[in-house]
Design a protein around this motif. Structure first.
Motif, PDB file in Angstrom:
ATOM      1  N   PHE A  31     -22.215 -25.113   5.184  1.00 50.03           N
ATOM      2  CA  PHE A  31     -21.582 -24.014   4.457  1.00 50.03           C
ATOM      3  C   PHE A  31     -20.763 -24.557   3.287  1.00 50.03           C
ATOM      4  O   PHE A  31     -20.819 -24.048   2.165  1.00 50.03           O
ATOM      5  CB  PHE A  31     -20.682 -23.239   5.425  1.00 50.03           C
ATOM      6  CG  PHE A  31     -20.007 -22.046   4.814  1.00 50.03           C
ATOM      7  CD1 PHE A  31     -20.741 -21.043   4.207  1.00 50.03           C
ATOM      8  CD2 PHE A  31     -18.625 -21.927   4.857  1.00 50.03           C
ATOM      9  CE1 PHE A  31     -20.108 -19.936   3.662  1.00 50.03           C
ATOM     10  CE2 PHE A  31     -17.989 -20.833   4.305  1.00 50.03           C
ATOM     11  CZ  PHE A  31     -18.740 -19.827   3.706  1.00 50.03           C
ATOM     12  N   ASN A  32     -20.035 -25.616   3.546  1.00 48.16           N
ATOM     13  CA  ASN A  32     -19.227 -26.258   2.510  1.00 48.16           C
ATOM     14  C   ASN A  32     -20.116 -26.811   1.391  1.00 48.16           C
ATOM     15  O   ASN A  32     -19.824 -26.667   0.202  1.00 48.16           O
ATOM     16  CB  ASN A  32     -18.398 -27.380   3.137  1.00 48.16           C
ATOM     17  CG  ASN A  32     -17.487 -28.039   2.118  1.00 48.16           C
ATOM     18  OD1 ASN A  32     -16.955 -27.373   1.238  1.00 48.16           O
ATOM     19  ND2 ASN A  32     -17.321 -29.339   2.221  1.00 48.16           N
ATOM     20  N   ARG A  33     -21.228 -27.427   1.765  1.00 51.47           N
ATOM     21  CA  ARG A  33     -22.140 -27.995   0.766  1.00 51.47           C
ATOM     22  C   ARG A  33     -22.736 -26.896  -0.118  1.00 51.47           C
ATOM     23  O   ARG A  33     -22.834 -27.047  -1.343  1.00 51.47           O
ATOM     24  CB  ARG A  33     -23.262 -28.758   1.474  1.00 51.47           C
ATOM     25  CG  ARG A  33     -24.107 -29.620   0.550  1.00 51.47           C
ATOM     26  CD  ARG A  33     -25.248 -30.256   1.309  1.00 51.47           C
ATOM     27  NE  ARG A  33     -26.223 -29.257   1.707  1.00 51.47           N
ATOM     28  CZ  ARG A  33     -27.170 -28.761   0.888  1.00 51.47           C
ATOM     29  NH1 ARG A  33     -27.234 -29.183  -0.366  1.00 51.47           N
ATOM     30  NH2 ARG A  33     -28.028 -27.871   1.324  1.00 51.47           N
ATOM     31  N   GLN A  34     -23.126 -25.786   0.498  1.00 50.46           N
ATOM     32  CA  GLN A  34     -23.696 -24.676  -0.273  1.00 50.46           C
ATOM     33  C   GLN A  34     -22.669 -24.067  -1.228  1.00 50.46           C
ATOM     34  O   GLN A  34     -23.005 -23.698  -2.370  1.00 50.46           O
ATOM     35  CB  GLN A  34     -24.216 -23.586   0.678  1.00 50.46           C
ATOM     36  CG  GLN A  34     -25.434 -23.988   1.491  1.00 50.46           C
ATOM     37  CD  GLN A  34     -26.658 -24.194   0.622  1.00 50.46           C
ATOM     38  OE1 GLN A  34     -26.777 -23.634  -0.462  1.00 50.46           O
ATOM     39  NE2 GLN A  34     -27.571 -25.033   1.092  1.00 50.46           N
ATOM     40  N   LEU A  35     -21.420 -23.982  -0.776  1.00 46.71           N
ATOM     41  CA  LEU A  35     -20.366 -23.438  -1.638  1.00 46.71           C
ATOM     42  C   LEU A  35     -20.136 -24.330  -2.851  1.00 46.71           C
ATOM     43  O   LEU A  35     -20.011 -23.846  -3.984  1.00 46.71           O
ATOM     44  CB  LEU A  35     -19.056 -23.297  -0.852  1.00 46.71           C
ATOM     45  CG  LEU A  35     -18.959 -22.112   0.103  1.00 46.71           C
ATOM     46  CD1 LEU A  35     -17.636 -22.168   0.852  1.00 46.71           C
ATOM     47  CD2 LEU A  35     -19.066 -20.792  -0.639  1.00 46.71           C
ATOM     48  N   LEU A  36     -20.085 -25.628  -2.607  1.00 47.19           N
ATOM     49  CA  LEU A  36     -19.881 -26.559  -3.718  1.00 47.19           C
ATOM     50  C   LEU A  36     -21.042 -26.504  -4.706  1.00 47.19           C
ATOM     51  O   LEU A  36     -20.847 -26.551  -5.926  1.00 47.19           O
ATOM     52  CB  LEU A  36     -19.711 -27.980  -3.178  1.00 47.19           C
ATOM     53  CG  LEU A  36     -18.439 -28.231  -2.370  1.00 47.19           C
ATOM     54  CD1 LEU A  36     -18.464 -29.640  -1.786  1.00 47.19           C
ATOM     55  CD2 LEU A  36     -17.196 -28.039  -3.226  1.00 47.19           C
ATOM     56  N   LEU A  37     -22.263 -26.388  -4.196  1.00 45.97           N
ATOM     57  CA  LEU A  37     -23.439 -26.298  -5.064  1.00 45.97           C
ATOM     58  C   LEU A  37     -23.402 -25.017  -5.888  1.00 45.97           C
ATOM     59  O   LEU A  37     -23.685 -25.026  -7.094  1.00 45.97           O
ATOM     60  CB  LEU A  37     -24.707 -26.339  -4.196  1.00 45.97           C
ATOM     61  CG  LEU A  37     -26.033 -26.255  -4.943  1.00 45.97           C
ATOM     62  CD1 LEU A  37     -26.195 -27.451  -5.872  1.00 45.97           C
ATOM     63  CD2 LEU A  37     -27.199 -26.184  -3.951  1.00 45.97           C
ATOM     64  N   LYS A  38     -23.035 -23.899  -5.231  1.00 43.58           N
ATOM     65  CA  LYS A  38     -22.958 -22.613  -5.936  1.00 43.58           C
ATOM     66  C   LYS A  38     -21.881 -22.652  -7.008  1.00 43.58           C
ATOM     67  O   LYS A  38     -22.079 -22.142  -8.124  1.00 43.58           O
ATOM     68  CB  LYS A  38     -22.646 -21.507  -4.920  1.00 43.58           C
ATOM     69  CG  LYS A  38     -22.735 -20.103  -5.485  1.00 43.58           C
ATOM     70  CD  LYS A  38     -24.156 -19.748  -5.841  1.00 43.58           C
ATOM     71  CE  LYS A  38     -24.256 -18.309  -6.302  1.00 43.58           C
ATOM     72  NZ  LYS A  38     -25.628 -17.969  -6.729  1.00 43.58           N
ATOM     73  N   GLU A  39     -20.755 -23.261  -6.700  1.00 39.56           N
ATOM     74  CA  GLU A  39     -19.667 -23.365  -7.667  1.00 39.56           C
ATOM     75  C   GLU A  39     -20.097 -24.203  -8.865  1.00 39.56           C
ATOM     76  O   GLU A  39     -19.805 -23.863 -10.018  1.00 39.56           O
ATOM     77  CB  GLU A  39     -18.443 -23.993  -6.990  1.00 39.56           C
ATOM     78  CG  GLU A  39     -17.228 -24.153  -7.884  1.00 39.56           C
ATOM     79  CD  GLU A  39     -16.577 -22.830  -8.231  1.00 39.56           C
ATOM     80  OE1 GLU A  39     -15.671 -22.824  -9.072  1.00 39.56           O
ATOM     81  OE2 GLU A  39     -16.989 -21.794  -7.671  1.00 39.56           O
ATOM     82  N   ARG A  40     -20.834 -25.277  -8.617  1.00 44.04           N
ATOM     83  CA  ARG A  40     -21.310 -26.131  -9.707  1.00 44.04           C
ATOM     84  C   ARG A  40     -22.301 -25.377 -10.590  1.00 44.04           C
ATOM     85  O   ARG A  40     -22.250 -25.445 -11.816  1.00 44.04           O
ATOM     86  CB  ARG A  40     -21.962 -27.391  -9.131  1.00 44.04           C
ATOM     87  CG  ARG A  40     -22.242 -28.460 -10.175  1.00 44.04           C
ATOM     88  CD  ARG A  40     -22.874 -29.699  -9.555  1.00 44.04           C
ATOM     89  NE  ARG A  40     -22.010 -30.282  -8.545  1.00 44.04           N
ATOM     90  CZ  ARG A  40     -22.294 -30.348  -7.250  1.00 44.04           C
ATOM     91  NH1 ARG A  40     -23.440 -29.844  -6.800  1.00 44.04           N
ATOM     92  NH2 ARG A  40     -21.457 -30.897  -6.401  1.00 44.04           N
ATOM     93  N   GLU A  41     -23.211 -24.623  -9.976  1.00 46.15           N
ATOM     94  CA  GLU A  41     -24.188 -23.846 -10.747  1.00 46.15           C
ATOM     95  C   GLU A  41     -23.491 -22.779 -11.589  1.00 46.15           C
ATOM     96  O   GLU A  41     -23.849 -22.552 -12.746  1.00 46.15           O
ATOM     97  CB  GLU A  41     -25.186 -23.188  -9.799  1.00 46.15           C
ATOM     98  CG  GLU A  41     -26.149 -24.159  -9.143  1.00 46.15           C
ATOM     99  CD  GLU A  41     -27.051 -23.474  -8.140  1.00 46.15           C
ATOM    100  OE1 GLU A  41     -26.825 -22.272  -7.853  1.00 46.15           O
ATOM    101  OE2 GLU A  41     -27.983 -24.128  -7.623  1.00 46.15           O
ATOM    102  N   SER A  42     -22.502 -22.127 -10.985  1.00 46.33           N
ATOM    103  CA  SER A  42     -21.765 -21.092 -11.709  1.00 46.33           C
ATOM    104  C   SER A  42     -21.039 -21.679 -12.910  1.00 46.33           C
ATOM    105  O   SER A  42     -21.062 -21.109 -14.007  1.00 46.33           O
ATOM    106  CB  SER A  42     -20.761 -20.418 -10.767  1.00 46.33           C
ATOM    107  OG  SER A  42     -20.012 -19.439 -11.449  1.00 46.33           O
ATOM    108  N   ASN A  43     -20.423 -22.835 -12.724  1.00 42.52           N
ATOM    109  CA  ASN A  43     -19.719 -23.487 -13.836  1.00 42.52           C
ATOM    110  C   ASN A  43     -20.693 -23.901 -14.937  1.00 42.52           C
ATOM    111  O   ASN A  43     -20.382 -23.776 -16.127  1.00 42.52           O
ATOM    112  CB  ASN A  43     -18.951 -24.710 -13.329  1.00 42.52           C
ATOM    113  CG  ASN A  43     -17.692 -24.326 -12.578  1.00 42.52           C
ATOM    114  OD1 ASN A  43     -17.126 -23.263 -12.817  1.00 42.52           O
ATOM    115  ND2 ASN A  43     -17.264 -25.177 -11.674  1.00 42.52           N
TER     116      ASN A  43
END
Length: 317
Positions: A144-156
């Protein structure tokens, strides 16, 4: 009889002259009329082109606004999940401790040498089952943490791409020095402090040239990747902070020779380059709120562009 014939001829001549004059007048008026029609057609064509350009700009702004709203929602959702993850951090740590504790208990039971005992075997099986559940929970939290970090990076990344598109597509609209929202070239020296310093040393006809030369010289110095007048220190809470070195030889000489205003201009540009392009050390355009002297948000830029497009449309109409 002869006199009547002469009168008739004179009348005919007069009529012919009048007719000829009328024909000449109509010939002269015809080109004017054609020219007027051409001007009207050109004006209509120009207005049509301006209207099309305005519609294209409005369409682009609408797309940016939609993109911004979508990204805003996605980012808010990602932040919500990150906060949820932070709240569950204690739970993750507890899970890790429980797993280690269960592993220890299993080892103790195994070393009791009482595996033949039904009760002991049941306890071991139950503890193994709980251990597997805890492991599954822990794996879920980590994924869950890994997916959140990936989503945050894509959004940025998407937000940065949108900022680049705004800078490229609306540079003419945002490049004026008198706008409240515009494009600031981060790391570019302001020549005004150099002019002020040179005016105190050189005649007015030389001051402009000397200021331009001095400004260009220091702009080149900023590109020197081997020059890094910064140091890392820790604040009261132990967090690292990057600050300018007060004893840097170049900066000390600059301040001594040209004064505080020029020194502030150079150190400000240095700080901007370290933040925006530390490896390349070349100027980077950024969307900026000149009114509040900070980086402008996408929402601020888009609404500003909408306002400017409305003003342009009113002026054209």
């Amino acid at each position: 009889m002869g006199e009547k014939v002469l009168e008739t001829n004179e009348i005919l001549k007069g009529s012919k002259s009048t007719a000829d004059a009328g024909e000449k007048g109509s010939i002269c008026e015809e080109p004017k009329h054609q020219k007027l029609k051409l001007l009207v057609a050109e004006n209509n064509l120009r207005n049509s082109a301006l209207q099309m350009a305005f519609e294209e700009q409005k369409k682009a702004s609408d797309n940016f606004l939609r993109l911004f709203e979508e990204q805003k929602r996605e980012k808010e959702e990602a932040l919500r999940k990150i906060l949820e993850l932070e709240r569950n951090l204690d739970e993750k740590q507890k899970l890790e401790m429980e797993i280690e504790e269960l592993k220890g208990k299993l080892e103790v039971l195994k070393h009791l040498g009482a595996e033949d005992d039904t009760g002991v075997r049941q306890m071991i099986d139950q503890m193994k089952e709980r251990l597997e559940e805890k492991d599954d929970d822990l794996n879920y939290l980590e994924e869950f943490n890994r997916q959140l970090l990936l989503k945050e990076r894509e959004s940025n990344d998407e937000l940065q791409e949108a900022r680049k598109e705004l800078i490229a597509g609306f540079s003419n609209l945002l490049s004026s020095n008198r706008v409240s929202i515009g494009i600031k070239r981060m790391g570019e020296l302001d020549v005004k402090p150099f002019k002020n310093a040179c005016k105190t040393r050189f005649p007015s006809d030389e001051a402009e040239i000397k200021a331009a030369e001095l400004c260009a010289l220091w702009q080149e110095s900023l590109k020197d990747t081997e020059w890094y007048p910064f140091q890392i220190i820790k604040d009261d809470k132990g967090n690292p902070k990057i600050l300018l070195k007060e004893d840097d030889e170049r900066l000390r000489s600059l301040k001594k020779e040209w004064g505080s205003e020029v020194y502030e201009a150079v150190t400000s540009a240095l700080t901007e380059l370290r933040e925006y392009n530390p490896s390349g050390c070349y100027v980077v355009p950024e969307l900026w709120s000149f009114k509040e002297n900070r980086k402008a948000t996408l929402k601020e830029v888009i609404f500003y562009i909408f306002g400017q497009l409305k003003i342009l449309k009113r002026k054209r109409n």
